[in-house]
Design a protein around this motif. Structure first.
Motif: not given
Lengths: 441, 384
Positions: A108, A101, A159-162, A230, A157, A105, A140-141, A165
């Protein structure tokens, strides 16, 4: 699972270098099984591993090609490998990225661009929500409120939904699974078989840093993902877009006949120049200053002269001043700046301002001639200034052309015919390029 | 009017265009680019030329990707190149080290502009000499070539590929805004590039296959045969410190020897990597040394000084790194003064030559923001 029958890609008897209960072991075994399921020739498989615990995987696979890269850049290297293979080589290679993860990031953009290009690369993101190898820091995840060594009160924060993306990057195959899913082998093999870019995010536990700080069990992973909003499972499986090399074939390669080859110039005219001449062209961007200088340079070349053309303009190419320094010479030219100008052509206010700032008034000789538009005032006394209504007779866009044409006609550093030939090629019949009055100058 | 009947192949070409054409001649098949002034002309040149020459040029979303794509392509077995300027080179520095430690041939053209940082995009400079050479943790030598005109851009690009292939290393073709973007008359019939060299590739039926190792060597000058990803010989590549087989190892003598070999192999071949042009004058007291755009200024300056009766020699350096020490000492022999002219504030190459030239009176000519002029060099020569 690590049996000799199935273990065609992994080193037999390999000891997993991971902590007890870590999801990585399972992911690698399932990936090995996926390769077996596809019955791929090991020479046609390249594992590209990132930095981090999952990046230790390359040492476990002694049959396939392994490329262990820098942090986050694995997908970048894989893209180069895959493009070269598909367009320039055997086109058989399956390129698989193993990244954590944290790596996904920092890298990316490589993932986004690989998806946009739709290169034949599979990215497996081993997501244990933190940087494990370096001691359990936030990535970031990392989900919101998740406790890590650098978020001791919970991650601030979301988490980023990769996968989203990847979707926004037009990836054709997107899945989010957990390391213990029974169908993980099938999903990974589907991803590898997919013709184009595919990504499988695998949720898992870091038993060293994740479970110790959070009340977390393997069966809670799905719920965690849900809470973050997610999606789970095979999110997208759409082979609509052609794989990169197919697209390249239709969009670029089939057009290559349209690329015009370079035309060589054979000197057709004879010059009468004894010494080098330096010419400074100065005016405004968008008013053909540099292209006129190039035409002048070409005409000089057609007359058997050596030429250099050094251009200058502000960083924004379409505004402000535009300046060229051209040297024409019967001998080889070394220094490419005009140290001593024989002709200075100034056709606009911007151009005048610029020759002042570039110290042109101190780069003159006793023969220097200024050809300037009559709207401009040059106060320096004792200069040989020829003031002409260039903008009036030639228009702003061709004032420079008119000025150069005038210089060649009056002073003949080389035959005017050479320049005329290029002018007519570009603007049509010579007598009709400028207003009638111009030709009487 | 009498027509000239010579059969020349003339064109107006700039250094960037000729770098692109040199790459084609060298057998480059892959280019990845990210736009940056003053290097974008190489990118555009290869976007047009590579499809016509059975290659491919692609756009990358940043400079890190550009070089990573090239290194990946080279690992697959094809000759690859990218081009950038100072700000982009800064981003490529990790990846060029990856090429170095994995012994992957790749060429990076760095067209210098005014720094630091974004600096002046359309202003020339020669301020990236130190950052180009000392871009690696550990200070390993990156071979660097530096042409002075568009013709040499073509020729030295071929040489850069040859070095990359022969020594399995990244090679930088260093140019500058003036060399890269100044258009000049060029006669294609006069181009004189060396023949292409290609990496030696291991196959599973080679006699040495049994003993072959990814990064193996028996002597300092040995370059291991290359195995392409996707071939029949398994590739084990890593950017981490590794043993000769390519496996990550810590505190292991073989691993340290393998690391040291990265430098040893370049040093062992350094005498083959000497490209200079000497303009020697008998009994000269002064030698002027320069490179790139300033070497052209130097030529005019030396001519002017000689016209005043001054005895002076000059040396143009093309192979910047490894530093051609013997050639420099040979050129300086018999002189009292050595002038080193370069368009940067601190005399970057001069700093590196000072220990070598400790017995000479060393004079730096430096400038920021515009080209050094012939008079600025001539004045120093005649007042010594």
């Amino acid at each position: 699972m690590n049996t000799p029958e199935l273990c065609t890609y992994m080193t037999q008897g390999a000891v997993m270098p991971f902590c007890k209960g870590c999801g990585h072991s399972n992911i690698l075994k399932k990936m090995n099984d996926a390769l077996g399921k596809l019955n791929l020739n090991p020479n046609d498989v390249c594992l590209v591993t990132d930095i981090g615990c999952i990046g230790l995987a390359d040492a476990l696979f002694d049959k396939v090609h392994t490329v262990h890269t820098t942090h986050g850049r694995s997908t970048g290297f894989a893209t180069g490998i895959a493009v070269a293979d598909k367009v320039l080589a055997s086109s058989k290679l399956k390129t698989i990225v193993l990244i954590g993860d944290g790596g996904s990031m920092i890298g990316l953009l490589h993932i986004v661009n690989a998806a946009l290009m739709n290169v034949d690369v599979t990215v497996i993101v081993a997501n244990n929500f933190l940087f494990g190898m370096t001691g359990g820091q936030t990535s970031s995840l990392t989900p919101e409120h998740f406790n890590t060594v650098t978020s001791p009160f919970g991650s601030m924060n979301p988490s980023l939904d990769i996968c989203q993306i990847a979707d926004a990057s037009k990836a054709g195959f997107i899945a989010r699974k957990t390391a213990t899913d029974k169908d993980l082998t099938d999903v990974i093999s589907e991803a590898i078989a997919f013709k184009g870019f595919s990504i499988v995010e695998v949720l898992e536990l870091c038993t060293e840093h994740g479970t110790k700080r959070n009340d977390l069990k393997g069966n809670m992973l799905l719920k965690m993902a849900e809470e973050e909003g997610h999606k789970i499972g095979v999110i997208k499986n759409s082979p609509v877009r052609p794989e990169f090399s197919k697209k390249y074939e239709t969009d670029v390669n089939s057009h290559k006949g349209e690329i015009k080859p370079l035309k060589y110039i054979n000197p057709k005219f004879i010059h009468n120049l004894k010494k080098p001449n330096g010419i400074i062209f100065s005016g405004s961007a968008g008013e053909r200053v540099q292209s006129t200088a190039a035409m002048f340079a070409e005409a000089a070349l057609m007359s058997g002269l050596e030429v250099t053309q050094k251009n200058d303009n502000p960083v924004t190419q379409g505004s402000g001043f535009s300046l060229s320094e051209v040297i024409i010479s019967p001998e080889e030219i070394n220094y490419t700046g005009v140290a001593s100008a024989d002709y200075v052509i100034v056709v606009s206010e911007n151009g005048l301002k610029e020759i002042k700032s570039q110290d042109v008034f101190n780069r003159l000789n006793d023969r220097s001639i200024f050809i300037v538009d009559d709207s401009l005032v040059i106060e320096n006394k004792g200069l040989n200034i020829i003031s002409l209504p260039l903008r009036k007779y030639c228009g702003g866009d061709k004032a420079a052309v008119g000025a150069v044409d005038y210089v060649i006609r009056k002073f003949e550093p080389f035959p005017h015919e050479a320049f005329k030939l290029l002018l007519e090629k570009r603007f049509g019949e010579y007598g009709k390029i400028f207003k009638e009055e111009y030709y009487k100058l | 009017m009498k027509m000239n009947t010579t059969t020349k192949k003339l064109a107006l070409r700039n250094g960037n265009q000729m770098t692109a054409e040199g790459a084609i001649k060298a057998g480059c098949k892959f280019f990845a680019g990210y736009p940056i002034t003053p290097a974008s002309g190489i990118y555009k040149g290869l976007i047009d030329l590579l499809p016509l020459n059975n290659g491919i040029a692609i756009s990358s979303p940043d400079e890190i990707s550009a070089l990573a794509y090239c290194v990946g392509a080279s690992m697959r077995g094809v000759k690859a190149m990218t081009a950038t300027s100072g700000p982009g080179w800064a981003l490529m520095i990790e990846t060029v080290q990856y090429a170095m430690i994995t012994e992957t041939p790749v060429v990076i053209c760095v067209v210098q502009r005014l720094g630091p940082c974004t600096g002046g995009a359309t202003q020339g400079a020669q301020g990236d000499i130190l950052i180009t050479e000392f871009a690696s943790s550990g200070g390993y030598t990156i071979p660097v070539l530096y042409p002075t005109n568009s013709k040499e851009c073509y020729e030295l690009t071929v040489e850069a590929f040859n070095w990359a292939e022969k020594y399995r290393t990244p090679v930088v073709l260093l140019t500058d805004k003036e060399v890269g973007m100044t258009t000049e008359s060029l006669d294609y019939n006069k181009l004189n590039a060396p023949p292409n060299a290609n990496r030696h590739v291991i196959t599973d039926h080679d006699a040495d296959y049994e003993n072959w190792k990814m990064y193996g060597f028996d002597s300092p000058d040995m370059i291991a045969k290359f195995a392409p990803v996707g071939g029949k010989v398994k590739v084990t590549a890593t950017g981490s410190a590794h043993n000769a087989k390519g496996y990550l190892k810590k505190n292991d003598p073989e691993t340290l020897a393998t690391l040291k070999h990265l430098e040893d192999k370049i040093q062992a071949h350094r005498d083959e990597m000497v490209l200079v042009k000497e303009d020697h004058e008998k009994d000269a007291d002064t030698l002027v040394i320069s490179f790139g755009i300033t070497a052209r200024t130097m030529k005019d300056a030396v001519k002017k000084a000689r016209a005043q009766g001054i005895k002076v020699s000059s040396l143009t350096i093309y192979s910047m790194f490894p530093i051609p020490k013997k050639a420099i000492l040979k050129a300086a022999k018999g002189c009292k003064n050595v002038i080193i002219a370069e368009e940067n504030i601190n005399g970057q190459y001069r700093m590196l030559l000072e220990p070598l030239l400790k017995d000479f009176n060393i004079i730096g000519i430096n400038k920021l923001g515009s080209m050094i002029t012939p008079d600025e060099i001539t004045e120093r020569i005649v007042t010594l």
